[in-house]
Design a protein around this motif. Structure first.
Motif, PDB file in Angstrom:
ATOM      1  N   MET A   1       4.478   2.415   2.336  1.00  0.00           N
ATOM      2  CA  MET A   1       3.945   1.763   1.143  1.00  0.00           C
ATOM      3  C   MET A   1       5.026   0.889   0.522  1.00  0.00           C
ATOM      4  O   MET A   1       6.163   1.316   0.367  1.00  0.00           O
ATOM      5  N   ASP A   2       4.643  -0.318   0.182  1.00  0.00           N
ATOM      6  CA  ASP A   2       5.551  -1.229  -0.507  1.00  0.00           C
ATOM      7  C   ASP A   2       5.429  -0.978  -2.008  1.00  0.00           C
ATOM      8  O   ASP A   2       4.525  -1.495  -2.671  1.00  0.00           O
ATOM      9  N   ILE A   3       6.337  -0.165  -2.530  1.00  0.00           N
ATOM     10  CA  ILE A   3       6.298   0.226  -3.942  1.00  0.00           C
ATOM     11  C   ILE A   3       6.329  -1.001  -4.857  1.00  0.00           C
ATOM     12  O   ILE A   3       5.629  -1.057  -5.866  1.00  0.00           O
ATOM     13  N   LEU A   4       7.126  -2.001  -4.488  1.00  0.00           N
ATOM     14  CA  LEU A   4       7.280  -3.171  -5.351  1.00  0.00           C
ATOM     15  C   LEU A   4       6.024  -4.033  -5.419  1.00  0.00           C
ATOM     16  O   LEU A   4       5.925  -4.914  -6.267  1.00  0.00           O
ATOM     17  N   GLN A   5       5.055  -3.756  -4.571  1.00  0.00           N
ATOM     18  CA  GLN A   5       3.770  -4.438  -4.667  1.00  0.00           C
ATOM     19  C   GLN A   5       2.999  -3.951  -5.901  1.00  0.00           C
ATOM     20  O   GLN A   5       2.163  -4.658  -6.433  1.00  0.00           O
ATOM     21  N   TYR A   6       3.327  -2.735  -6.361  1.00  0.00           N
ATOM     22  CA  TYR A   6       2.589  -2.106  -7.462  1.00  0.00           C
ATOM     23  C   TYR A   6       3.416  -1.860  -8.719  1.00  0.00           C
ATOM     24  O   TYR A   6       2.858  -1.714  -9.803  1.00  0.00           O
ATOM     25  N   ILE A   7       4.739  -1.775  -8.569  1.00  0.00           N
ATOM     26  CA  ILE A   7       5.607  -1.417  -9.698  1.00  0.00           C
ATOM     27  C   ILE A   7       6.534  -2.584 -10.015  1.00  0.00           C
ATOM     28  O   ILE A   7       7.072  -3.220  -9.111  1.00  0.00           O
ATOM     29  N   GLU A   8       6.715  -2.842 -11.301  1.00  0.00           N
ATOM     30  CA  GLU A   8       7.674  -3.871 -11.692  1.00  0.00           C
ATOM     31  C   GLU A   8       8.537  -3.379 -12.846  1.00  0.00           C
ATOM     32  O   GLU A   8       8.120  -2.520 -13.623  1.00  0.00           O
ATOM     33  N   THR A  26       3.165   2.643 -17.994  1.00  0.00           N
ATOM     34  CA  THR A  26       4.457   3.006 -17.414  1.00  0.00           C
ATOM     35  C   THR A  26       4.302   4.088 -16.349  1.00  0.00           C
ATOM     36  O   THR A  26       3.362   4.893 -16.377  1.00  0.00           O
ATOM     37  N   VAL A  27       5.267   4.088 -15.442  1.00  0.00           N
ATOM     38  CA  VAL A  27       5.353   5.173 -14.455  1.00  0.00           C
ATOM     39  C   VAL A  27       5.491   6.496 -15.207  1.00  0.00           C
ATOM     40  O   VAL A  27       4.874   7.499 -14.844  1.00  0.00           O
ATOM     41  N   GLU A  28       6.252   6.486 -16.267  1.00  0.00           N
ATOM     42  CA  GLU A  28       6.447   7.670 -17.100  1.00  0.00           C
ATOM     43  C   GLU A  28       5.108   8.226 -17.601  1.00  0.00           C
ATOM     44  O   GLU A  28       4.867   9.438 -17.549  1.00  0.00           O
ATOM     45  N   HIS A  49      -8.421  -0.571 -14.659  1.00  0.00           N
ATOM     46  CA  HIS A  49      -7.775  -1.760 -14.101  1.00  0.00           C
ATOM     47  C   HIS A  49      -6.612  -1.412 -13.173  1.00  0.00           C
ATOM     48  O   HIS A  49      -5.976  -2.314 -12.642  1.00  0.00           O
ATOM     49  N   ILE A  50      -6.326  -0.108 -12.971  1.00  0.00           N
ATOM     50  CA  ILE A  50      -5.326   0.268 -11.974  1.00  0.00           C
ATOM     51  C   ILE A  50      -6.036   0.933 -10.787  1.00  0.00           C
ATOM     52  O   ILE A  50      -7.208   1.276 -10.870  1.00  0.00           O
ATOM     53  N   THR A  51      -5.302   1.104  -9.705  1.00  0.00           N
ATOM     54  CA  THR A  51      -5.896   1.652  -8.478  1.00  0.00           C
ATOM     55  C   THR A  51      -5.205   2.948  -8.090  1.00  0.00           C
ATOM     56  O   THR A  51      -4.122   3.273  -8.588  1.00  0.00           O
ATOM     57  N   MET A  52      -5.844   3.662  -7.165  1.00  0.00           N
ATOM     58  CA  MET A  52      -5.250   4.882  -6.626  1.00  0.00           C
ATOM     59  C   MET A  52      -3.903   4.551  -5.974  1.00  0.00           C
ATOM     60  O   MET A  52      -2.939   5.300  -6.112  1.00  0.00           O
ATOM     61  N   GLU A  53      -3.830   3.409  -5.288  1.00  0.00           N
ATOM     62  CA  GLU A  53      -2.582   3.000  -4.647  1.00  0.00           C
ATOM     63  C   GLU A  53      -1.473   2.786  -5.682  1.00  0.00           C
ATOM     64  O   GLU A  53      -0.313   3.110  -5.416  1.00  0.00           O
ATOM     65  N   ALA A  57       1.976   4.711  -5.820  1.00  0.00           N
ATOM     66  CA  ALA A  57       3.234   3.961  -5.883  1.00  0.00           C
ATOM     67  C   ALA A  57       4.104   4.470  -7.026  1.00  0.00           C
ATOM     68  O   ALA A  57       5.331   4.540  -6.895  1.00  0.00           O
ATOM     69  N   ALA A  58       3.491   4.820  -8.148  1.00  0.00           N
ATOM     70  CA  ALA A  58       4.243   5.367  -9.278  1.00  0.00           C
ATOM     71  C   ALA A  58       4.913   6.682  -8.877  1.00  0.00           C
ATOM     72  O   ALA A  58       6.077   6.922  -9.199  1.00  0.00           O
ATOM     73  N   LEU A  59       4.186   7.513  -8.151  1.00  0.00           N
ATOM     74  CA  LEU A  59       4.765   8.777  -7.673  1.00  0.00           C
ATOM     75  C   LEU A  59       5.886   8.515  -6.670  1.00  0.00           C
ATOM     76  O   LEU A  59       6.941   9.158  -6.728  1.00  0.00           O
TER      77      LEU A  59
END
Length: 76
Positions: A1-8, A26-28, A49-53, A57-59
């Motif tokens: 999984m490309d984490i940076l596709q989902y997290i900034e 937030t991931v938090e 507006h967010i997805t399971m992916e 990615a946050a995890l």
């Protein structure tokens, strides 16, 4: 999984905390909700507006952050 596709991480969004890309979630917050017993399905319902992916990615981001951290024992 490309984490940076989902997290900034952007200092202009939520004071630089890692967030789901394109949101102020937030991931938090994701971790807090999951640790309080909330299901992924409930999080998706509350934040459609967010997805399971993105949650996964946050995890993954949190796990990677812990792997990159060095811990030093403190004398008691």
């Amino acid at each position: 999984m490309d984490i940076l596709q989902y997290i900034e991480i952007n200092p202009e969004i939520m004071m630089g905390k890692p967030v789901i890309k394109g949101t102020r979630i937030t991931v938090e917050l994701i971790l807090e909700k999951l640790s309080a017993g909330e299901t992924m399905e409930a999080i998706l319902t509350a934040h459609p507006h967010i997805t399971m992916e993105a949650i996964q990615a946050a995890l993954a981001f949190a796990a990677q952050s812990l792997k990159d951290t060095h811990y030093y024992p403190i004398a008691s």
